[in-house]
Design an enzyme around this catalytic site. Structure first.
Site, PDB file in Angstrom:
ATOM      1  N   CYS A   7     -45.659  28.140  61.831  1.00  0.00           N
ATOM      2  CA  CYS A   7     -47.073  28.457  61.631  1.00  0.00           C
ATOM      3  C   CYS A   7     -47.541  29.274  62.823  1.00  0.00           C
ATOM      4  O   CYS A   7     -47.344  28.861  63.967  1.00  0.00           O
ATOM      5  CB  CYS A   7     -47.896  27.176  61.501  1.00  0.00           C
ATOM      6  SG  CYS A   7     -49.653  27.472  61.215  1.00  0.00           S
ATOM      7  N   ARG A  19     -40.708  24.776  58.540  1.00  0.00           N
ATOM      8  CA  ARG A  19     -41.906  25.604  58.558  1.00  0.00           C
ATOM      9  C   ARG A  19     -42.184  26.151  59.942  1.00  0.00           C
ATOM     10  O   ARG A  19     -41.908  25.515  60.953  1.00  0.00           O
ATOM     11  CB  ARG A  19     -43.112  24.765  58.116  1.00  0.00           C
ATOM     12  CG  ARG A  19     -44.388  25.581  58.018  1.00  0.00           C
ATOM     13  CD  ARG A  19     -45.543  24.724  57.576  1.00  0.00           C
ATOM     14  NE  ARG A  19     -46.224  24.177  58.737  1.00  0.00           N
ATOM     15  CZ  ARG A  19     -47.322  23.440  58.664  1.00  0.00           C
ATOM     16  NH1 ARG A  19     -47.838  23.130  57.502  1.00  0.00           N
ATOM     17  NH2 ARG A  19     -47.888  22.995  59.750  1.00  0.00           N
TER      18      ARG A  19
END
Length: 128
Positions: free
Chosen positions: A107, A105
Protein backbone atom coordinates in the site's frame (compact mmCIF):
# COMPACT_ATOMS: atom_id res chain seq x y z
CA UNK A 1 4.71 -18.73 -23.39
CA UNK A 2 1.72 -17.17 -25.04
CA UNK A 3 -0.43 -14.55 -23.39
CA UNK A 4 -4.14 -13.87 -23.54
CA UNK A 5 -5.72 -10.43 -23.22
CA UNK A 6 -8.74 -10.43 -20.89
CA UNK A 7 -11.60 -8.02 -21.54
CA UNK A 8 -15.00 -7.78 -19.85
CA UNK A 9 -17.90 -5.36 -19.85
CA UNK A 10 -18.23 -6.06 -16.11
CA UNK A 11 -15.19 -3.84 -15.44
CA UNK A 12 -14.51 -0.33 -16.74
CA UNK A 13 -13.13 -0.03 -20.25
CA UNK A 14 -11.38 2.94 -21.73
CA UNK A 15 -9.39 3.96 -24.75
CA UNK A 16 -6.01 3.99 -23.00
CA UNK A 17 -3.34 1.64 -24.37
CA UNK A 18 -3.54 -1.23 -21.85
CA UNK A 19 -5.50 -4.41 -21.25
CA UNK A 20 -7.88 -4.94 -18.34
CA UNK A 21 -5.95 -8.11 -17.65
CA UNK A 22 -3.32 -10.34 -19.22
CA UNK A 23 -3.16 -14.07 -18.57
CA UNK A 24 0.26 -15.69 -18.86
CA UNK A 25 -0.05 -19.39 -18.07
CA UNK A 26 -1.73 -19.71 -14.69
CA UNK A 27 -0.93 -16.10 -13.72
CA UNK A 28 -3.34 -13.25 -14.36
CA UNK A 29 -2.13 -9.67 -14.14
CA UNK A 30 -4.99 -7.25 -13.54
CA UNK A 31 -4.46 -3.61 -14.48
CA UNK A 32 -5.03 -0.85 -11.98
CA UNK A 33 -8.67 0.07 -11.50
CA UNK A 34 -10.21 3.04 -9.82
CA UNK A 35 -13.79 3.19 -8.53
CA UNK A 36 -15.46 3.47 -11.92
CA UNK A 37 -18.88 1.93 -12.41
CA UNK A 38 -18.63 -0.08 -15.65
CA UNK A 39 -22.30 0.57 -16.54
CA UNK A 40 -22.14 4.35 -16.30
CA UNK A 41 -18.44 4.96 -16.89
CA UNK A 42 -18.40 7.37 -13.95
CA UNK A 43 -16.77 7.25 -10.54
CA UNK A 44 -18.99 5.88 -7.79
CA UNK A 45 -20.27 8.35 -5.27
CA UNK A 46 -19.52 7.96 -1.60
CA UNK A 47 -16.57 7.79 0.73
CA UNK A 48 -13.33 5.89 0.27
CA UNK A 49 -14.93 2.70 1.59
CA UNK A 50 -17.54 2.78 -1.21
CA UNK A 51 -14.77 3.52 -3.70
CA UNK A 52 -12.72 0.59 -2.39
CA UNK A 53 -15.68 -1.78 -2.75
CA UNK A 54 -16.14 -0.72 -6.39
CA UNK A 55 -12.43 -1.13 -7.12
CA UNK A 56 -12.49 -4.65 -5.73
CA UNK A 57 -15.61 -5.47 -7.75
CA UNK A 58 -13.76 -4.35 -10.88
CA UNK A 59 -10.74 -6.53 -10.06
CA UNK A 60 -13.00 -9.51 -9.32
CA UNK A 61 -14.79 -9.08 -12.66
CA UNK A 62 -11.55 -9.39 -14.60
CA UNK A 63 -10.49 -12.47 -12.62
CA UNK A 64 -13.88 -14.07 -13.22
CA UNK A 65 -13.72 -13.30 -16.94
CA UNK A 66 -10.37 -15.09 -17.09
CA UNK A 67 -11.98 -18.20 -15.61
CA UNK A 68 -11.13 -17.61 -11.99
CA UNK A 69 -13.18 -17.39 -8.82
CA UNK A 70 -13.10 -13.62 -8.40
CA UNK A 71 -11.18 -12.35 -5.41
CA UNK A 72 -10.64 -15.90 -4.09
CA UNK A 73 -7.89 -16.36 -6.70
CA UNK A 74 -6.08 -13.08 -6.01
CA UNK A 75 -2.61 -13.63 -4.53
CA UNK A 76 -1.15 -10.09 -4.61
CA UNK A 77 -2.64 -6.59 -4.53
CA UNK A 78 -1.08 -3.16 -4.70
CA UNK A 79 -3.20 -0.38 -3.19
CA UNK A 80 -2.61 3.21 -4.26
CA UNK A 81 -4.07 5.84 -1.95
CA UNK A 82 -4.32 9.56 -2.58
CA UNK A 83 -4.17 10.06 1.20
CA UNK A 84 -2.84 7.58 3.78
CA UNK A 85 -5.37 9.00 6.23
CA UNK A 86 -7.83 6.77 4.33
CA UNK A 87 -5.84 3.64 5.24
CA UNK A 88 -8.17 2.41 8.01
CA UNK A 89 -11.37 2.90 5.96
CA UNK A 90 -9.82 1.13 2.98
CA UNK A 91 -8.78 -1.74 5.26
CA UNK A 92 -12.37 -2.11 6.48
CA UNK A 93 -13.67 -2.72 2.96
CA UNK A 94 -10.60 -4.69 1.92
CA UNK A 95 -10.81 -6.94 4.98
CA UNK A 96 -14.49 -7.64 4.34
CA UNK A 97 -13.75 -8.58 0.71
CA UNK A 98 -10.82 -10.83 1.62
CA UNK A 99 -12.26 -12.57 4.68
CA UNK A 100 -10.18 -15.62 5.49
CA UNK A 101 -6.73 -15.72 3.94
CA UNK A 102 -6.00 -12.31 2.39
CA UNK A 103 -3.47 -11.99 -0.43
CA UNK A 104 -0.05 -10.40 -0.12
CA UNK A 105 -0.29 -6.64 -0.39
CA UNK A 106 1.58 -3.38 -0.71
CA UNK A 107 0.00 0.00 0.00
CA UNK A 108 1.47 3.32 -1.05
CA UNK A 109 0.40 6.93 -0.99
CA UNK A 110 0.63 8.63 -4.37
CA UNK A 111 0.52 12.29 -5.24
CA UNK A 112 -2.52 11.93 -7.49
CA UNK A 113 -4.75 9.35 -9.15
CA UNK A 114 -6.70 9.67 -12.41
CA UNK A 115 -9.91 11.69 -12.03
CA UNK A 116 -8.74 12.57 -8.51
CA UNK A 117 -10.19 9.36 -7.06
CA UNK A 118 -9.06 8.31 -3.60
CA UNK A 119 -8.05 4.70 -4.29
CA UNK A 120 -6.82 2.46 -7.10
CA UNK A 121 -5.65 -1.16 -7.05
CA UNK A 122 -3.96 -3.62 -9.33
CA UNK A 123 -3.68 -7.35 -8.67
CA UNK A 124 -2.14 -10.68 -9.55
CA UNK A 125 -4.26 -13.83 -9.49
CA UNK A 126 -3.31 -17.49 -9.73
CA UNK A 127 -5.68 -19.48 -11.90
CA UNK A 128 -4.04 -22.93 -11.70
Amino acid sequence: MSTQRITTDEAPRNDNPYSQGVRAGDALYVSGFGPVDPETGTDVEGDVRAQTERVLDNVAAVVSEAGGDGLDDVVKVTVYLADLDDYDRVNEAYGAAFAGDPPARACVEVSRLPDDVRVEMDAVAYLG
